[in-house]
Write a protein that holds these residues in place. Structure first.
Motif, PDB file in Angstrom:
ATOM      1  N   VAL A 110      58.758  42.247  40.288  1.00  0.00           N
ATOM      2  CA  VAL A 110      58.765  42.153  41.749  1.00  0.00           C
ATOM      3  C   VAL A 110      58.274  40.771  42.184  1.00  0.00           C
ATOM      4  O   VAL A 110      58.755  40.213  43.174  1.00  0.00           O
ATOM      5  CB  VAL A 110      57.896  43.266  42.371  1.00  0.00           C
ATOM      6  N   GLY A 111      57.327  40.201  41.437  1.00  0.00           N
ATOM      7  CA  GLY A 111      56.848  38.858  41.760  1.00  0.00           C
ATOM      8  C   GLY A 111      57.965  37.829  41.769  1.00  0.00           C
ATOM      9  O   GLY A 111      57.988  36.930  42.611  1.00  0.00           O
ATOM     10  N   ASP A 139      54.452  33.902  33.128  1.00  0.00           N
ATOM     11  CA  ASP A 139      54.880  35.206  33.606  1.00  0.00           C
ATOM     12  C   ASP A 139      53.772  36.003  34.279  1.00  0.00           C
ATOM     13  O   ASP A 139      54.053  36.980  34.987  1.00  0.00           O
ATOM     14  CB  ASP A 139      55.422  36.045  32.433  1.00  0.00           C
ATOM     15  N   SER A 140      52.516  35.638  34.069  1.00  0.00           N
ATOM     16  CA  SER A 140      51.416  36.414  34.652  1.00  0.00           C
ATOM     17  C   SER A 140      51.012  35.926  36.036  1.00  0.00           C
ATOM     18  O   SER A 140      50.096  36.485  36.638  1.00  0.00           O
ATOM     19  CB  SER A 140      50.201  36.416  33.718  1.00  0.00           C
ATOM     20  N   THR A 148      51.180  32.722  46.199  1.00  0.00           N
ATOM     21  CA  THR A 148      50.220  33.005  45.143  1.00  0.00           C
ATOM     22  C   THR A 148      50.626  34.344  44.557  1.00  0.00           C
ATOM     23  O   THR A 148      50.650  35.353  45.275  1.00  0.00           O
ATOM     24  CB  THR A 148      48.782  33.060  45.678  1.00  0.00           C
ATOM     25  N   LEU A 149      50.975  34.358  43.295  1.00  0.00           N
ATOM     26  CA  LEU A 149      51.452  35.566  42.628  1.00  0.00           C
ATOM     27  C   LEU A 149      50.427  36.002  41.590  1.00  0.00           C
ATOM     28  O   LEU A 149      50.186  35.288  40.614  1.00  0.00           O
ATOM     29  CB  LEU A 149      52.803  35.321  41.949  1.00  0.00           C
ATOM     30  N   GLU A 150      49.805  37.135  41.829  1.00  0.00           N
ATOM     31  CA  GLU A 150      48.876  37.720  40.860  1.00  0.00           C
ATOM     32  C   GLU A 150      49.618  38.861  40.184  1.00  0.00           C
ATOM     33  O   GLU A 150      49.787  39.929  40.771  1.00  0.00           O
ATOM     34  CB  GLU A 150      47.608  38.208  41.564  1.00  0.00           C
ATOM     35  N   LEU A 151      50.068  38.653  38.962  1.00  0.00           N
ATOM     36  CA  LEU A 151      50.981  39.589  38.333  1.00  0.00           C
ATOM     37  C   LEU A 151      50.269  40.372  37.230  1.00  0.00           C
ATOM     38  O   LEU A 151      49.439  41.203  37.513  1.00  0.00           O
ATOM     39  CB  LEU A 151      52.219  38.838  37.847  1.00  0.00           C
ATOM     40  N   GLY A 152      50.545  40.119  35.990  1.00  0.00           N
ATOM     41  CA  GLY A 152      49.902  40.939  34.959  1.00  0.00           C
ATOM     42  C   GLY A 152      50.411  40.574  33.591  1.00  0.00           C
ATOM     43  O   GLY A 152      50.313  39.434  33.154  1.00  0.00           O
ATOM     44  N   GLY A 153      51.003  41.533  32.928  1.00  0.00           N
ATOM     45  CA  GLY A 153      51.469  41.308  31.574  1.00  0.00           C
ATOM     46  C   GLY A 153      50.577  42.006  30.556  1.00  0.00           C
ATOM     47  O   GLY A 153      49.734  42.831  30.898  1.00  0.00           O
TER      48      GLY A 153
END
Length: 481
Positions: free
Chosen positions: A206-207, A427-428, A222-227
């Motif tokens: 979605v980011g 990617d994160s 600012t994208l706080e994503l994960g992984g």
């Protein structure tokens, strides 16, 4: 910035979102640089809001989850926001100051400086796993930087969204801070608006869509994503202490944390003993899972089914699966105990997707270098955890492996340090919103050069006479210094 006592009803209408956005843009133009006093007043209102609504927020979040540990909510939601508020209030005056920077000899006696200027209107799109923390911590940063904000809580936590709307509208005017609620269409509509900045916390998939939509307006994000955030148990580690801290990081919020340890790398001769110890520690921490008020449920049945599918896929492909409790989660209670997987391979879905739940694969590696290579071969994670006492190996990990942030000999705790920037890499995610780094991210750091009345640079320019050429040679010589 004035407070309103009227409750503004929710609307998930896209036209209403547009009106809110237009009103905030107009207010930002009318008051483009809120004073220190105004910003501190906004932060104080947010603190008062937290105090008044603490019980309602806590209960609403628990109701949305089906069961959410009240202790965990106080620790992982309220404490984190309060720390951010205290830090911002303490340092805001110095953050706001115009900063004088060095001016090269060629351009003296002119002076160079940087002015942190509010961007204007910030859109904040939050996930469900920490609905309070992940919407209010970015708001702390946005308000400290002098911005207005529109908040979009997750549709998966509707009771919390109701409470948040009531709280925000009681303490803030709609042209300061506003809440919108809705499904994915409202979040999509937000990303299509020309915000001055968007803060999004959620999945990498979605980011990417958020970044693509925002790019149409050249809106910074600012994208706080994960992984898949690894934990590495080095041969030099205090194993028992390390495993207790890993389990705490894994089982908090039932593992539904973007920076939770996603898998554990251990020396290959310790895989079975580590698995047994982890299960014993989990049973000690949570003697019962179903009905235990200290435990948290999986958010909904679809997420539970996804987690169970990951486990079943691993089992079908030859992995060994063990659980800390014999009772398994059902669609009715969604209380899933720690599940440890050994013998996992890269072909299994559990090693391809972010787990986001109380499932922990343990991977045996032959050496320290093999552990580093395992992480380096995969997408860059949001967090990395290394356990050990060997200083050379620790430095090796820090310099050779990319991760958004690192905690040494514990888990999760780097996110609580407001002097550290929190964010991802690759990617994160991208960017951050904690502390001073977040303040600067949500400000325009405007470069200013102030010229004086008499300056040598006036001597450079057309017509290019022999004198001007000599001045250019002198300037180039000075420029090499």
């Amino acid at each position: 910035m004035n407070m309103t006592s009227d409750i503004i009803p929710f609307s998930n209408d896209v036209d209403h979102l547009q009106r809110l956005f237009d009103d905030q843009k107009g207010a930002a133009r009318a008051a483009p640089f809120p004073s220190l006093e105004d910003r501190l007043a906004s932060l104080k209102k947010l603190e008062t809001l937290l105090d008044e609504y603490q019980d309602r927020f806590t209960q609403a979040i628990s109701d949305d989850f089906g069961q959410r540990s009240f202790f965990e909510t106080r620790l992982t939601e309220f404490l984190v926001v309060r720390l951010a508020l205290t830090h911002a209030r303490k340092h805001l005056k110095s953050w706001m100051k115009t900063r004088t920077v060095h001016t090269h000899l060629l351009f003296k006696p002119g002076k160079s400086s940087i002015l942190p200027q509010p961007l204007g209107v910030v859109g904040i799109i939050a996930p469900w796993n920490f609905p309070l923390q992940l919407i209010l911590c970015p708001l702390v940063t946005a308000l400290a930087a002098g911005n207005r904000a529109i908040l979009k809580p997750s549709e998966l936590t509707p009771r919390f969204a109701d409470a948040l709307n009531d709280a925000i509208t009681r303490h803030f005017a709609a042209d300061e801070v506003a809440v919108v609620r809705g499904e994915a269409d409202i979040a999509q509509a937000m990303t299509n608006l020309p915000f001055d900045h968007i803060v999004f916390t959620g999945s990498t998939a979605v980011g990417r869509k958020v970044a693509q939509a925002a790019a149409a307006n050249l809106t910074p994000v600012t994208l706080e994503l994960g992984g898949k955030s690894p934990a590495i148990l080095d041969a030099s580690a205090d194993v028992t202490r390390a495993l207790r801290r890993i389990i705490k990081g894994k089982l908090t919020n039932c593992g539904q944390i973007c920076i939770a340890p996603d898998y554990l790398l251990v020396p290959e001769d310790k895989v079975e003993t580590v698995a047994a110890q982890l299960l014993d520690i989990a049973r000690e921490m949570y003697p019962e899972w179903d009905g235990n008020p200290d435990a948290t449920a999986v958010i909904n049945t679809s997420h539970l089914a996804r987690l169970q599918g990951l486990v079943q896929d691993a089992k079908d492909k030859g992995a060994t699966v063990q659980t800390a409790q014999s009772d398994h989660a059902s669609a009715d209670n969604r209380m899933m105990p720690l599940t440890v997987i050994t013998g996992a391979t890269s072909e299994m879905a559990v090693m391809q997707d972010e787990i986001f739940g109380p499932v922990l694969p343990i991977i045996g590696v032959k050496s320290h270098d093999a552990a580093l290579a395992y992480v380096q071969d995969r997408a860059r994670p949001l967090a990395l955890y290394w356990f050990g006492s060997d200083a050379a190996r620790r430095q090796d990990v820090l310099t050779k492996v990319h991760a958004g942030g690192v905690t040494i000999n514990d888990t999760l705790l780097h996110i609580l340090q407001d002097n550290l920037p929190f964010g991802g890499v690759g990617d994160s995610g991208t960017g951050n919103y904690h502390g001073k780094a977040g303040f600067e991210r949500l400000s325009h750091m405007k470069a200013i050069y102030r010229q004086v009345k008499y300056t040598a640079t006036d001597l450079l320019g057309a017509p290019v006479t022999p004198f001007v050429k000599r001045m250019l040679k002198l300037t180039e010589a000075i420029g090499r210094r």
